[in-house]
Design a protein around this motif. Structure first.
Motif, PDB file in Angstrom:
ATOM      1  N   VAL A 116       0.864  -1.175   0.000  1.00  0.00           N
ATOM      2  CA  VAL A 116       0.000   0.000   0.000  1.00  0.00           C
ATOM      3  C   VAL A 116       0.901   1.225   0.000  1.00  0.00           C
ATOM      4  N   THR A 117       0.813   2.019  -1.052  1.00  0.00           N
ATOM      5  CA  THR A 117       1.653   3.194  -1.148  1.00  0.00           C
ATOM      6  C   THR A 117       0.891   4.331  -1.803  1.00  0.00           C
ATOM      7  N   LYS A 118       0.962   5.499  -1.188  1.00  0.00           N
ATOM      8  CA  LYS A 118       0.292   6.703  -1.686  1.00  0.00           C
ATOM      9  C   LYS A 118      -1.192   6.454  -1.957  1.00  0.00           C
ATOM     10  N   GLY A 119      -1.810   5.713  -1.048  1.00  0.00           N
ATOM     11  CA  GLY A 119      -3.240   5.461  -1.140  1.00  0.00           C
ATOM     12  C   GLY A 119      -3.655   4.392  -2.116  1.00  0.00           C
ATOM     13  N   ARG A 120      -2.708   3.772  -2.778  1.00  0.00           N
ATOM     14  CA  ARG A 120      -3.028   2.744  -3.760  1.00  0.00           C
ATOM     15  C   ARG A 120      -2.478   1.396  -3.302  1.00  0.00           C
ATOM     16  N   TYR A 130      -1.245  -2.333  -4.244  1.00  0.00           N
ATOM     17  CA  TYR A 130      -0.698  -3.150  -5.327  1.00  0.00           C
ATOM     18  C   TYR A 130      -0.569  -4.588  -4.827  1.00  0.00           C
ATOM     19  N   LYS A 131      -1.095  -5.522  -5.589  1.00  0.00           N
ATOM     20  CA  LYS A 131      -0.826  -6.923  -5.342  1.00  0.00           C
ATOM     21  C   LYS A 131       0.282  -7.327  -6.311  1.00  0.00           C
ATOM     22  N   VAL A 132       1.391  -7.781  -5.776  1.00  0.00           N
ATOM     23  CA  VAL A 132       2.568  -8.022  -6.611  1.00  0.00           C
ATOM     24  C   VAL A 132       3.062  -9.458  -6.482  1.00  0.00           C
ATOM     25  N   ASP A 133       3.628  -9.937  -7.548  1.00  0.00           N
ATOM     26  CA  ASP A 133       4.341 -11.214  -7.562  1.00  0.00           C
ATOM     27  C   ASP A 133       5.487 -11.033  -8.548  1.00  0.00           C
ATOM     28  N   MET A 134       6.639 -10.620  -8.018  1.00  0.00           N
ATOM     29  CA  MET A 134       7.764 -10.228  -8.861  1.00  0.00           C
ATOM     30  C   MET A 134       8.993 -11.076  -8.555  1.00  0.00           C
ATOM     31  N   ARG A 135       9.730 -11.401  -9.608  1.00  0.00           N
ATOM     32  CA  ARG A 135      11.048 -12.008  -9.463  1.00  0.00           C
ATOM     33  C   ARG A 135      12.063 -10.956  -9.881  1.00  0.00           C
ATOM     34  N   LEU A 136      13.006 -10.714  -8.995  1.00  0.00           N
ATOM     35  CA  LEU A 136      13.923  -9.598  -9.182  1.00  0.00           C
ATOM     36  C   LEU A 136      15.364 -10.053  -9.086  1.00  0.00           C
ATOM     37  N   LEU A 155       7.673  -9.776   5.701  1.00  0.00           N
ATOM     38  CA  LEU A 155       7.669  -8.396   6.180  1.00  0.00           C
ATOM     39  C   LEU A 155       6.241  -7.920   6.406  1.00  0.00           C
ATOM     40  N   GLN A 156       5.959  -7.458   7.621  1.00  0.00           N
ATOM     41  CA  GLN A 156       4.714  -6.755   7.909  1.00  0.00           C
ATOM     42  C   GLN A 156       5.062  -5.276   7.945  1.00  0.00           C
ATOM     43  N   ARG A 157       4.584  -4.514   6.951  1.00  0.00           N
ATOM     44  CA  ARG A 157       4.946  -3.105   6.861  1.00  0.00           C
ATOM     45  C   ARG A 157       4.228  -2.278   7.917  1.00  0.00           C
ATOM     46  N   ALA A 158       4.874  -1.203   8.319  1.00  0.00           N
ATOM     47  CA  ALA A 158       4.294  -0.301   9.315  1.00  0.00           C
ATOM     48  C   ALA A 158       3.012   0.319   8.784  1.00  0.00           C
ATOM     49  N   GLY A 159       2.087   0.620   9.702  1.00  0.00           N
ATOM     50  CA  GLY A 159       0.858   1.301   9.316  1.00  0.00           C
ATOM     51  C   GLY A 159      -0.058   0.484   8.432  1.00  0.00           C
ATOM     52  N   ASP A 160      -0.059  -0.838   8.607  1.00  0.00           N
ATOM     53  CA  ASP A 160      -0.899  -1.714   7.787  1.00  0.00           C
ATOM     54  C   ASP A 160      -0.704  -1.467   6.296  1.00  0.00           C
ATOM     55  N   ALA A 161       0.538  -1.240   5.901  1.00  0.00           N
ATOM     56  CA  ALA A 161       0.846  -0.931   4.507  1.00  0.00           C
ATOM     57  C   ALA A 161       1.208  -2.165   3.700  1.00  0.00           C
ATOM     58  N   GLY A 162       0.761  -3.334   4.167  1.00  0.00           N
ATOM     59  CA  GLY A 162       0.951  -4.541   3.388  1.00  0.00           C
ATOM     60  C   GLY A 162       1.821  -5.591   4.055  1.00  0.00           C
ATOM     61  N   VAL A 163       1.669  -6.818   3.582  1.00  0.00           N
ATOM     62  CA  VAL A 163       2.479  -7.953   4.033  1.00  0.00           C
ATOM     63  C   VAL A 163       3.154  -8.554   2.815  1.00  0.00           C
ATOM     64  N   ILE A 164       4.452  -8.746   2.903  1.00  0.00           N
ATOM     65  CA  ILE A 164       5.246  -9.223   1.775  1.00  0.00           C
ATOM     66  C   ILE A 164       6.002 -10.489   2.173  1.00  0.00           C
ATOM     67  N   ARG A 165       5.963 -11.490   1.287  1.00  0.00           N
ATOM     68  CA  ARG A 165       6.782 -12.686   1.454  1.00  0.00           C
ATOM     69  C   ARG A 165       7.993 -12.578   0.534  1.00  0.00           C
TER      70      ARG A 165
END
Length: 251
Positions: free
Chosen positions: A68-72, A74-80, A212-222
């Motif tokens: 969650v960034t700038k009010g939007r 994003y559901k992501v599944d990226m290989r980097l 990662l559990q981001r601060a401010g309920d800004a998303g959970v990332i594996r």
């Protein structure tokens, strides 16, 4: 009498062993760090530093979940990896694929995506818009470096940029509990007692961050597949179409 007293003391010791780790103080309890990489014994700040270094040194990672960034959202599944990335992104009802090889950034989506963007720009959809959407269906569109969307979209394919921004915890860092992520034993560190985010770090092998559990309920990332290489190549020329104008700003 002494024999009886000795027996009583021995029985008491046996009954309390699970709680007191045995009488005599030699620490008979199980070591929670046995068979681990040892980072669980470190102060929270050092665990964070080790995790960030392991992430920075890795050649590749898979990142999935919600941002969650700038009010939007994003559901992501990226290989980097260091020279680009590829994967799928969904936001506000739109789903598209991103591919970046070096500085070259490509976006691929179905006709519905482009139709939606055309309608969102105002004035409804013309027959020309519909024809353009059909032309772009399931094709790669190369995003110009100077396009306003380039910086935002390329950021989702940039390993260093994403990890540097995501892995920082806010507030005083402390150690939380232990658990597992994907079957791997972990130690949790928290920022601001959890309000500043939380990071689960692997206790096996290199201390990679795994969740990662981001601060401010800004998303959970594996975070997974650390250092697992994958093929990253530009699409065939026949699969690339020129959009012909600025990529829609709502992307």
């Amino acid at each position: 009498m002494r024999t009886r007293n000795t027996a009583v003391v021995a029985a008491m010791c046996a009954g309390l062993a699970a709680t007191l780790a045995g009488c005599g103080g030699d620490g008979g309890g199980e070591d929670p760090d046995a068979g681990t990489n040892g980072v669980g014994k470190l102060p929270a700040a050092k665990i964070e530093a080790r995790a960030r270094k392991a992430a920075g040194d890795a050649e590749a990672v898979r990142l999935s979940g919600k941002l969650v960034t700038k009010g939007r959202t994003y559901k992501v599944d990226m290989r980097l990896k260091t020279d680009g990335g590829t994967g799928q992104v969904s936001t506000e009802g739109s789903t598209f694929q991103l591919l970046r090889v070096g500085k070259d950034l490509y976006l691929k989506a179905d006709a519905g995506f482009w139709t939606h963007k055309s309608e969102g720009s105002g004035g409804g959809q013309s027959s020309a818009d519909a024809a353009a959407a059909d032309k772009l269906d399931d094709k790669y569109v190369k995003v110009p470096v100077g396009d306003p969307s380039y910086k935002r979209l390329s950021g989702l394919t940039d390993k260093s940029l994403l990890l540097d921004g995501l892995l920082g915890l806010h507030g005083e860092i402390s150690t939380g509990g232990r658990g597992t992520v994907g079957g791997v034993r972990t130690i949790r560190i928290r920022g601001g007692e959890g309000s500043g985010g939380a990071l689960d770090v692997s206790l096996k092998g290199r201390p990679y961050p795994l969740r990662l559990q981001r601060a401010g309920d800004a998303g959970v990332i594996r975070l997974a597949d650390w250092d697992k290489d994958f093929t990253l190549a530009a699409p065939d020329k026949g699969d690339v179409v020129d959009y012909g104008q600025q990529i829609p700003s709502g992307t």
